[in-house]
Design an enzyme around this catalytic site. Structure first.
Site, PDB file in Angstrom:
ATOM      1  N   ASP A 160      36.744  45.043  30.396  1.00  0.00           N
ATOM      2  CA  ASP A 160      36.703  46.479  30.080  1.00  0.00           C
ATOM      3  C   ASP A 160      35.409  46.809  29.326  1.00  0.00           C
ATOM      4  OD1 ASP A 160      39.606  46.803  30.899  1.00  0.00           O
ATOM      5  OD2 ASP A 160      39.774  45.356  29.277  1.00  0.00           O
ATOM      6  N   HIS A 188      44.796  46.039  27.202  1.00  0.00           N
ATOM      7  CA  HIS A 188      44.124  45.954  28.512  1.00  0.00           C
ATOM      8  C   HIS A 188      45.012  46.655  29.533  1.00  0.00           C
ATOM      9  CE1 HIS A 188      41.976  44.651  32.016  1.00  0.00           C
ATOM     10  NE2 HIS A 188      43.077  44.091  32.489  1.00  0.00           N
TER      11      HIS A 188
HETATM   12  N1  LIG Z   1      42.552  40.766  31.653  1.00  0.00           N
HETATM   13  C1  LIG Z   1      41.816  41.162  32.691  1.00  0.00           C
HETATM   14  O1  LIG Z   1      40.763  41.818  32.497  1.00  0.00           O
HETATM   15  C2  LIG Z   1      42.198  40.840  34.114  1.00  0.00           C
HETATM   16  C3  LIG Z   1      41.330  41.165  35.162  1.00  0.00           C
HETATM   17  C4  LIG Z   1      41.665  40.842  36.449  1.00  0.00           C
HETATM   18  C5  LIG Z   1      42.885  40.218  36.717  1.00  0.00           C
HETATM   19  N2  LIG Z   1      43.723  39.937  35.705  1.00  0.00           N
HETATM   20  C6  LIG Z   1      45.010  39.253  35.925  1.00  0.00           C
HETATM   21  O2  LIG Z   1      44.758  37.855  36.115  1.00  0.00           O
HETATM   22  C7  LIG Z   1      45.853  37.280  36.806  1.00  0.00           C
HETATM   23  C8  LIG Z   1      45.366  36.365  37.924  1.00  0.00           C
HETATM   24  O3  LIG Z   1      44.679  37.106  38.891  1.00  0.00           O
HETATM   25  P1  LIG Z   1      44.269  36.448  40.285  1.00  0.00           P
HETATM   26  O4  LIG Z   1      43.592  37.510  41.053  1.00  0.00           O
HETATM   27  O5  LIG Z   1      43.597  35.142  40.100  1.00  0.00           O
HETATM   28  O6  LIG Z   1      45.722  36.206  40.922  1.00  0.00           O
HETATM   29  P2  LIG Z   1      46.120  35.246  42.129  1.00  0.00           P
HETATM   30  O7  LIG Z   1      47.480  35.720  42.563  1.00  0.00           O
HETATM   31  O8  LIG Z   1      45.011  35.125  43.113  1.00  0.00           O
HETATM   32  O9  LIG Z   1      46.265  33.827  41.413  1.00  0.00           O
HETATM   33  C9  LIG Z   1      47.239  33.579  40.450  1.00  0.00           C
HETATM   34  C10 LIG Z   1      47.546  32.089  40.520  1.00  0.00           C
HETATM   35  O10 LIG Z   1      48.413  31.787  39.443  1.00  0.00           O
HETATM   36  C11 LIG Z   1      49.298  30.787  39.903  1.00  0.00           C
HETATM   37  N3  LIG Z   1      50.471  30.736  39.024  1.00  0.00           N
HETATM   38  C12 LIG Z   1      51.558  31.533  39.007  1.00  0.00           C
HETATM   39  N4  LIG Z   1      52.432  31.102  38.087  1.00  0.00           N
HETATM   40  C13 LIG Z   1      51.877  30.020  37.492  1.00  0.00           C
HETATM   41  C14 LIG Z   1      52.306  29.142  36.480  1.00  0.00           C
HETATM   42  N5  LIG Z   1      53.491  29.279  35.899  1.00  0.00           N
HETATM   43  N6  LIG Z   1      51.481  28.136  36.114  1.00  0.00           N
HETATM   44  C15 LIG Z   1      50.294  27.965  36.709  1.00  0.00           C
HETATM   45  N7  LIG Z   1      49.833  28.769  37.704  1.00  0.00           N
HETATM   46  C16 LIG Z   1      50.624  29.779  38.078  1.00  0.00           C
HETATM   47  C17 LIG Z   1      49.615  31.201  41.330  1.00  0.00           C
HETATM   48  O11 LIG Z   1      50.109  30.108  42.100  1.00  0.00           O
HETATM   49  C18 LIG Z   1      48.241  31.668  41.804  1.00  0.00           C
HETATM   50  O12 LIG Z   1      47.503  30.612  42.412  1.00  0.00           O
HETATM   51  C19 LIG Z   1      46.706  38.456  37.260  1.00  0.00           C
HETATM   52  O13 LIG Z   1      47.781  38.609  36.348  1.00  0.00           O
HETATM   53  C20 LIG Z   1      45.771  39.643  37.144  1.00  0.00           C
HETATM   54  O14 LIG Z   1      46.465  40.851  36.977  1.00  0.00           O
HETATM   55  C21 LIG Z   1      43.404  40.225  34.397  1.00  0.00           C
HETATM   56  O1  LIG Z   2      45.119  42.977  37.942  1.00  0.00           O
HETATM   57  C1  LIG Z   2      45.087  44.169  37.605  1.00  0.00           C
HETATM   58  O2  LIG Z   2      46.097  44.911  37.573  1.00  0.00           O
HETATM   59  C2  LIG Z   2      43.775  44.801  37.236  1.00  0.00           C
HETATM   60  C3  LIG Z   2      42.976  43.975  36.297  1.00  0.00           C
HETATM   61  O3  LIG Z   2      43.628  43.807  35.072  1.00  0.00           O
HETATM   62  C4  LIG Z   2      41.613  44.596  36.063  1.00  0.00           C
HETATM   63  O4  LIG Z   2      41.385  45.195  35.010  1.00  0.00           O
HETATM   64  O5  LIG Z   2      40.772  44.506  36.986  1.00  0.00           O
END
Ligand SMILES: NC(=O)c1ccc[n+]([C@@H]2O[C@H](COP(=O)([O-])OP(=O)(O)OC[C@H]3O[C@@H](n4cnc5c(N)ncnc54)[C@H](O)[C@@H]3O)[C@@H](O)[C@H]2O)c1
Ligand SMILES: O=C(O)C[C@H](O)C(=O)O
Length: 328
Positions: A160, A188
């Site tokens: 962010d 967030h």
């Molecule tokens: N804070 C931020 O700024 C931000 C930004 C983008 C995404 N995210 C979040 O990050 C997370 C991951 O995003 P992504 O695009 O890589 O998702 P994704 O679905 O591509 O990958 C998530 C992975 O986590 C694994 N997983 C699920 N449960 C698990 C567990 N108990 N132990 C270990 N691994 C486990 C799944 O098998 C999968 O491979 C999501 O929750 C998304 O919303 C946060």
């Molecule tokens: O995974 C999401 O819901 C969005 C993510 O947290 C982001 O800020 O890009």
């Protein structure tokens, strides 16, 4: 003298953020270009094979700093001796799922991971939660790890922060490097508050360089809803930019933030700026001697106060919901 490798545990390693993150960690961008690393990849059993494929690719890069890769579905193994933990894997919200269900499903992930960190991680463990809802997942993990100092649990608002820098730089047609003291406050989520009343551009307060309508009606919602806009455009949530922000967060935590500037991170509140103690909320922070410190003494105007309070209220609601579920 040869340095001892730092153990970095990445959960959700086979996911899209994992794929954007692991190669950068192994190349030295997370900790420094002279710091050897050992990677531990934690995945669910169904995704272990995919994680093995990524590990094969990591091998094929022949990174000089990479001193080993471990792949497991057991948090007790993954966090054993871990110095840095990037908690990326989370349960995404699926159709028909209520917020309560989402918090409960994530409690089932972050509670056991917090316990495994408490029991097995190295004394200097630093935790960054990326998986959403990141702030409250960090709260759950932290509550399950009473023996680890609270300051070691953080959640990611650096993405962010970086989004806010870029939006402002484009508006003012200046390089991002001209902007200092940007702040993201709160959660967030869409309630987060990107603050231009303390940000500086060439020594001037950013809020005075833009008109109020742009700040209120364009800047704040664009930054706060950027995650949703990326999902809409890409058909998947941000991955490379999220991995980049995780790298920025940990690098600064370990190596320090530059003098005369600060960054944003969600840390366990000590009550600063009226944010209830214990909530994992985003603040302006500097890193000194490997520790985040909340920047103190900023004047908060009425406009900012209302927005910070709204985001903190949302964090309190999430905390109350996970408390009612017995997750903290
Ligand atoms: N804070 C931020 O700024 C931000 C930004 C983008 C995404 N995210 C979040 O990050 C997370 C991951 O995003 P992504 O695009 O890589 O998702 P994704 O679905 O591509 O990958 C998530 C992975 O986590 C694994 N997983 C699920 N449960 C698990 C567990 N108990 N132990 C270990 N691994 C486990 C799944 O098998 C999968 O491979 C999501 O929750 C998304 O919303 C946060
Ligand atoms: O995974 C999401 O819901 C969005 C993510 O947290 C982001 O800020 O890009």
């Amino acid at each position: 003298m040869a340095k001892t490798p730092v153990k970095v545990t990445v959960t959700g390693a086979a996911g899209q953020i994992g794929y954007a993150l692991l190669f950068r960690i192994a190349s030295g961008q997370l900790l420094g270009s002279d710091v050897p690393v050992k990677l531990s990849l934690l995945e669910i059993p169904q995704a272990i094979k995919a994680a093995e494929g990524t590990a094969m690719e990591l091998d094929d890069c022949a990174f000089p700093l990479l001193r080993g890769i471990e792949i497991t579905d057991d948090p007790n193994v993954a966090f054993d001796g871990a110095n840095v933990a990037l908690l990326v894997g989370a349960r995404p919200r699926t159709k028909g799922m209520e917020r309560r269900d989402l918090l409960e499903a994530n409690g089932g992930i972050f509670g056991p991971q917090g316990r495994a960190i408490n029991e097995h991680a190295a004394d200097d463990i630093r935790v960054l939660v990326v998986g959403n809802p990141a702030n409250t997942n960090a709260l759950i993990a932290r509550s399950a790890a009473p023996d680890v100092p609270a300051e070691r649990f953080t959640a990611m608002t650096r993405l962010d922060h970086n989004r806010a820098l870029s939006q402002l730089a484009q508006k003012l047609d200046v390089p991002v490097s001209d902007i200092k003291k940007m702040t993201i406050w709160g959660n967030h989520s869409a309630t987060q508050y990107p603050d231009l009343y303390h940000a500086e551009v060439g020594g001037k307060i950013a809020a005075e360089l833009v008109d109020e309508a742009w700040l209120r009606d364009t800047f704040i919602p664009t930054v706060a809803k950027r995650g949703a806009a990326i999902i809409e455009a890409r058909g998947a949530s941000s991955a490379a930019s999220a991995a980049n922000a995780a790298i920025d967060h940990v690098y600064d935590w370990v190596n320090g933030t530059p003098e005369g500037d600060w960054t944003s991170a969600a840390v366990v509140s000590d009550g600063s700026y009226g944010v209830p103690e214990g909530l994992v909320s985003s603040f302006p922070v500097v890193s000194r001697n490997g520790r985040w410190e909340i920047v103190q003494g900023l004047e908060i105007n009425e406009f900012s106060r209302e927005r910070i309070d709204a985001s903190v209220r949302e964090l309190e609601e999430e905390r109350d919901a996970v408390r009612a579920l017995g997750l903290i």
